[in-house]
Write a protein that holds these residues in place. Structure first.
Motif: not given
Length: 386
Positions: A205-209, A314-317, A321-338
């Motif tokens: 959790k401390h590492k965002g993993d 992951l909280y450290r995503p 790649v964005d499926i609309q723009t095809k640009e590289p991004f960090e993945a979406t962070v949804e509310r999640s468990d560790i």
């Protein structure tokens, strides 16, 4: 035979299932089901959603005065979080929602492949059903299976064996291990290993993993003869493995000695058979087969271990790649468990219980519980006289 279909989205109005084939006269209460639903929501490492929901089952049909009618059972769990999502997840026709649109798929999740397969440009349409929230209704279905198995002296239990790099010692008594595990935040029967698992989760959790692990499911007191070797899809070992692998994030299954049996000589693997006048006429002093030989139960406890990968969010995503723009991004962070390994064990109990109950119905099934018990008792008498 038993069969069911489930439906519902993670942030929709409810989760539901229709379960067919349960014999009439089976005692069942909402309390029994709710106990397992509460166990699924527990465990160290869970996220914020568990503080919102308090899962409760509603029997909408098929049960009267605490007993099944032989009709299909209607099961429903309402999503309390629906109040915060009812505009975004509205059923009525209207323009696409611009809130919480997801276009950045998470590596390791169904996001990208699901969007491509079903033609969705908002990945929320994928993750709403692919989410592990769906396992709540499967736990409810499994609780019905447990109730049926309990009528024949069988129990289905689980406990955590590994989280991250921490491995618990093997227990010789599954029921004792289960009782101790129920007192543990990580559902580990060994206190020392459990404390180390908690530290491992804190570190992640401390590492965002996130962290995965291994849980074990044991079915006690199964009769000889469930399943079959006559067709590939009737082997109970295959059906149990499929059930375990149907749980989100599972990546491996082994029965009994499992993969270790591939590293040993046959003389170290196969369980010797001895005469036993007090039970079925035969006994084993070991259970390396995990209760299954040739896809058929041999009367020993069924032992299944399931490997779960770390949660994909992951909280450290990770990179995506964005499926609309095809640009590289960090993945979406949804509310999640560790870490959800402790909860996954409860889900594992449910899916295994359902398959075992189905196998019992195939072998001994009748229209009512009393008929099924007569069939079972007659078969047990035959086995003892074999």
């Amino acid at each position: 035979m038993l069969r069911y279909l489930n439906a519902g989205e993670s942030h929709g109005q409810c989760l539901m299932a229709v379960l067919e084939g349960v014999p009439a006269g089976l005692p069942i209460t909402a309390e029994e089901v709710n106990n397992d639903l509460a166990r699924r929501q527990g465990g160290y490492g869970r996220g914020g959603r568990m503080r919102i929901e308090k899962d409760q089952i509603e029997f909408t049909c098929g049960v009267r005065k605490g007993k099944t009618l032989g009709n299909p059972l209607g099961l429903l769990i309402r999503n309390k979080d629906w109040e915060n999502w009812k505009d975004i997840m509205a059923v009525e026709p209207g323009p696409p929602s611009t809130e919480r649109v997801v276009t950045r798929p998470r590596p390791g999740h169904a996001d990208l492949v699901g969007a491509i397969k079903y033609g969705h440009r908002d990945i929320r349409n994928v993750l709403e059903k692919a989410s592990a929230r769906e396992t709540a209704i499967r736990v409810a279905v499994g609780a019905i299976g447990k109730a049926l198995l309990g009528q024949f002296g069988m129990q289905v239990v689980s406990y955590t064996m590994e989280i991250g790099s921490v491995v618990a010692p093997t227990s010789l008594d599954p029921l004792e291990a289960y009782a101790k595990a129920e007192e543990s935040q990580v559902r580990c029967w060994d206190q020392g290993a459990g404390e180390k698992m908690i530290e491992e989760i804190r570190s992640a959790k401390h590492k965002g993993d996130s962290l995965g692990g291994v849980f074990e499911v044991v079915v006690t007191n199964p009769p000889i003869g469930l399943g079959s070797y006559t067709q590939w899809d009737r082997r109970l070992s295959a059906r149990l493995a499929m059930a375990a692998m149907s749980i989100q994030a599972m990546k491996g299954v082994e029965i009994g000695m499992g993969f270790e049996s591939a590293r040993r000589f046959g003389s170290e693997v196969h369980d010797d058979i001895y005469p036993d006048e007090s039970h079925t006429g035969f006994m084993r002093k070991t259970n390396n087969a995990g209760g299954l030989e040739g896809g058929i139960t041999n009367g020993q406890p069924i032992v299944i271990r399931v490997a779960m990968k770390p949660i994909a969010t992951l909280y450290r995503p990770k990179n995506s790649v964005d499926i609309q723009t095809k640009e590289p991004f960090e993945a979406t962070v949804e509310r999640s468990d560790i870490c959800t390994v402790p909860a996954a064990g409860v889900v594992g109990e449910a899916v295994i219980a359902y398959e075992m109950a189905n196998a019992m119905m195939e072998k001994f099934g009748g229209d009512c519980l009393d008929e099924m018990k007569r069939n079972f008792d007659a078969y047990q008498a035959y086995v003892k006289s074999f």
